[in-house]
Scaffold this active site. Structure first.
Site, short mmCIF file in Angstrom:
data_model
loop_
_atom_site.label_atom_id
_atom_site.label_comp_id
_atom_site.label_asym_id
_atom_site.label_seq_id
_atom_site.Cartn_x
_atom_site.Cartn_y
_atom_site.Cartn_z
CG ASN A 232 -1.67 1.24 1.44
OD1 ASN A 232 -1.82 2.04 0.51
ND2 ASN A 232 -2.17 1.46 2.65
CE LYS B 171 0.37 3.46 4.90
NZ LYS B 171 0.17 3.57 6.31
CD GLU C 184 -2.96 5.40 6.73
OE1 GLU C 184 -2.94 5.53 5.50
OE2 GLU C 184 -2.02 4.87 7.37
CG HIS D 105 -5.79 1.67 5.10
ND1 HIS D 105 -5.34 2.63 5.98
CD2 HIS D 105 -4.77 0.80 4.92
CE1 HIS D 105 -4.08 2.33 6.31
NE2 HIS D 105 -3.71 1.22 5.68
CD GLU E 271 -3.58 -2.86 7.22
OE1 GLU E 271 -2.47 -3.11 6.77
OE2 GLU E 271 -4.18 -1.80 6.98
#
Ligand code: PEP
Length: 252
Positions: free
Chosen positions: A9, A11, A98, A96, A168
């Site tokens: 990932n 990001k 975030e 995710h 996660e």
């Protein structure tokens, strides 16, 4: 047999040129990695170019997010799952931490995104995980159960074939603090049990569950040795081709 998936990932890092350079550097380093599926998730603007340059290789491309909307329409700033597919992505990450914590994504939004991804023919990597305070309060399993239940609500048996779960723990993402293989295994086994209860024992057995949170070349083998860990979602250590290749090639 559950084929492992190692996904990077990226990001909000890398311009198109930087993304292509890293992808092309990675390609030969993982060319013999037949033991797992290799996935890279660049920013939206780099997906098409990276996917084109990786065409014919064993490295596939993912979107990091998609719209809850299945159809095109007046949704400024959104990108539909079918547009990711059109750009060359084969996977999409949804939920995710975030997105959940910085952009207030709810389980119901994650569910809509998962459905949109499946409708577009993508494989959906659905992230779940507790924050540190929840783990310390002893409610990590309840939190993950809620995210799984909400995120996979209404999915049919054939939809579930296109779902991968990534556990996660938020306290391990980008912190350098990895869950121990035993902590991760315990939650992965729990996730499989929840899937068996909510869906079916067959769906649970087939479900691939990735671990994410400060995965590095030094800790991947210990994690992958666990019975219910079927791969990894890697942030920081996927940004460099060398370190990501070492993770992909964890079998040595
Ligand atoms: C992630 O972004 O999904 C992640 C796990 O990040 P990191 O590997 O840097 O902890």
């Amino acid at each position: 047999m559950r084929k492992p998936v190692i996904a990077g990932n990226w990001k909000m890092y890398k311009t198109i040129g930087e993304a292509v350079d890293t992808a092309l550097a990675l390609k030969p380093l993982v060319a013999n990695a037949n033991h797992c599926e290799v996935v890279l998730a660049p920013v939206f603007t780099a997906i098409k170019t990276v996917a084109d340059r990786l065409e014919g290789s064993n490295v596939h491309v993912a979107g990091q997010n998609c719209s809850t909307q299945v159809e095109e329409g007046a949704h400024t700033g959104e990108v539909a799952a079918f547009m990711l597919r059109d750009a060359g992505a084969r996977y999409v990450i949804v939920g995710h931490s975030e997105r959940r914590h910085l952009y207030a994504e709810s389980d119901s939004m994650v569910n809509k995104k998962a459905r949109a991804g499946i409708a577009a023919g993508l494989i959906v990597i659905m992230c779940v995980g507790e924050i540190l305070a929840q783990r310390e309060q002893g409610i990590a399993e309840n939190v993950v159960r809620g995210q799984l239940t909400g995120g996979s609500s209404g999915l049919t048996a054939s939809d579930l074939d296109r779902i991968i779960v990534a556990y996660e723990p938020v306290w391990a993402i980008g912190t350098g603090r990895t869950a121990t293989p035993e902590q991760a295994q315990e939650m992965h086994a729990f996730i499989r049990r929840v899937f068996a209860e909510r869906h079916s024992p067959e769906a649970a057995r087939a479900l691939r569950i990735l671990y994410g949170g400060s995965v590095k070349p030094e800790n991947i083998a210990g994690l992958m040795a666990q019975q219910d860990i079927d791969g990894a979602l890697v942030g920081g250590a996927s940004l460099e081709a060398d370190s990501f290749a070492k993770i992909v090639n964890y079998k040595g």
